[in-house]
Design an enzyme around this catalytic site. Sequence first.
Site, PDB file in Angstrom:
ATOM      1  N   ARG A 123       0.822  -1.211   0.000  1.00  0.00           N
ATOM      2  CA  ARG A 123       0.000   0.000   0.000  1.00  0.00           C
ATOM      3  C   ARG A 123       0.848   1.250   0.000  1.00  0.00           C
ATOM      4  NH1 ARG A 123       1.094   2.091   4.743  1.00  0.00           N
ATOM      5  NH2 ARG A 123       1.281   0.810   6.617  1.00  0.00           N
ATOM      6  N   GLY A 183       1.530   5.127   1.796  1.00  0.00           N
ATOM      7  CA  GLY A 183       1.644   5.525   3.189  1.00  0.00           C
ATOM      8  C   GLY A 183       2.874   4.943   3.849  1.00  0.00           C
ATOM      9  N   LEU A 222       4.414   3.944   8.172  1.00  0.00           N
ATOM     10  CA  LEU A 222       4.162   2.980   9.240  1.00  0.00           C
ATOM     11  C   LEU A 222       2.809   3.229   9.902  1.00  0.00           C
ATOM     12  CD1 LEU A 222       6.499   1.580  11.896  1.00  0.00           C
ATOM     13  CD2 LEU A 222       4.440   2.796  12.665  1.00  0.00           C
ATOM     14  N   HIS A 243      -1.722  -1.656  13.889  1.00  0.00           N
ATOM     15  CA  HIS A 243      -3.062  -2.242  13.994  1.00  0.00           C
ATOM     16  C   HIS A 243      -3.126  -3.075  15.263  1.00  0.00           C
ATOM     17  CE1 HIS A 243      -3.952  -0.975   9.956  1.00  0.00           C
ATOM     18  NE2 HIS A 243      -3.058  -1.775   9.416  1.00  0.00           N
ATOM     19  N   ILE A 285      -4.726   6.349   6.812  1.00  0.00           N
ATOM     20  CA  ILE A 285      -5.192   5.839   5.521  1.00  0.00           C
ATOM     21  C   ILE A 285      -3.992   5.479   4.661  1.00  0.00           C
ATOM     22  CG2 ILE A 285      -6.490   6.358   3.412  1.00  0.00           C
ATOM     23  CD1 ILE A 285      -8.112   8.384   5.043  1.00  0.00           C
ATOM     24  N   GLY A 286      -4.037   4.320   4.052  1.00  0.00           N
ATOM     25  CA  GLY A 286      -3.016   3.894   3.099  1.00  0.00           C
ATOM     26  C   GLY A 286      -3.666   2.999   2.064  1.00  0.00           C
ATOM     27  N   PHE A 288      -8.432   2.157   5.567  1.00  0.00           N
ATOM     28  CA  PHE A 288      -8.258   3.061   6.705  1.00  0.00           C
ATOM     29  C   PHE A 288      -8.216   2.291   8.015  1.00  0.00           C
ATOM     30  CE2 PHE A 288     -12.855   2.662   6.007  1.00  0.00           C
ATOM     31  CZ  PHE A 288     -13.303   2.316   7.276  1.00  0.00           C
ATOM     32  N   ALA A 289      -7.694   2.961   9.051  1.00  0.00           N
ATOM     33  CA  ALA A 289      -7.678   2.417  10.408  1.00  0.00           C
ATOM     34  C   ALA A 289      -8.132   3.515  11.356  1.00  0.00           C
ATOM     35  CB  ALA A 289      -6.284   1.925  10.779  1.00  0.00           C
ATOM     36  N   CYS A 346       3.180   7.102  10.507  1.00  0.00           N
ATOM     37  CA  CYS A 346       2.879   7.929   9.332  1.00  0.00           C
ATOM     38  C   CYS A 346       4.045   8.810   8.901  1.00  0.00           C
ATOM     39  CB  CYS A 346       1.654   8.809   9.599  1.00  0.00           C
ATOM     40  SG  CYS A 346       0.282   7.955  10.406  1.00  0.00           S
TER      41      CYS A 346
END
Length: 215
Positions: free
Chosen positions: A74, A76, A78, A81, A149-150, A162-163, A179
Site C-alpha cells: 500500500r 503511506g 508505518l 493495527h 489511511i493507506g 483506513f484504520a 505515518c
Amino acid sequence: MRERRLNLIQDDDLVEYEQAMQRMTELVKARQQDEIPDTLWLLSHHPVYTVGARTRPEHLPSPAFGIPVVRTGRGGQLTYHGPGQLVGYLIIKLDPGEGVVDYIREVELRMVAALEKLGVAAERRETPEGSELLTGVWTRDTGRKIVSIGMRAGRGVTSHGFALNVDGDLTPWTYAVPCGMPDVDMTSIARELGDAAPDMKAVREAVADAFEAAS
C-alpha cells in the site's frame, strides 16, 4: 462525492494481518473481473505494524517490543493495527479518470462524517506550507490524528484502506514513528470522548452508514 453503494463484509473476531491480505487479494481480483460489487470489509487485527515502501528504518519499532512488522504494497508509511481499532478495507472500482488519491480524499470526507455522527469533531489537514493535504483525519479540537489511511490501486480497483482508533491501547504507537511524522499525537474515540464514547458496534454502524455500505 458521488453515490457509491457498497457491499458490507464484517468480521467480529480478530483477523491475522497476513490472512486478511490473502482474502483482500481475492476480493480485488473478483472486483476487477466484475464478479462482486464495490465492497467495504470491516475488521480488527491482532497487534502488528505495517509499513509502506517509503518507511525509513529509523521509524521502525525495536524488536524488543515483540510486535511483528509486515511490509505491504500500500501507499503511506508505518501504521499500527491492534484490538480496539476498526480497520476498513475498500475494494472499489474507480471511475474513468479517477485516481487512488482522488478516492482517498473521498475516504477522508466520509470518515469525518462518521466521526461527527459519533460526537468527535474531525477534519482533514494541510501540510504546514499549506500546499497539499496530509493523508488521514485529525480531531478538530485537540489536533490529534485519529484515522490513518493507506491505499493503492491496480487495474482500476483499490485495495487496503483506513484504520480508525476506537478504544484500544495507544501505547504501541509510541514505540515507532507513525505515518512518517515524529511529532504526531495519535488518539482514539475513547481518548477524546471518555465515558461518553460509543462502543465498537456503534462505531461500525456509523462508518458503514458513512460509506453507504450494507450487507
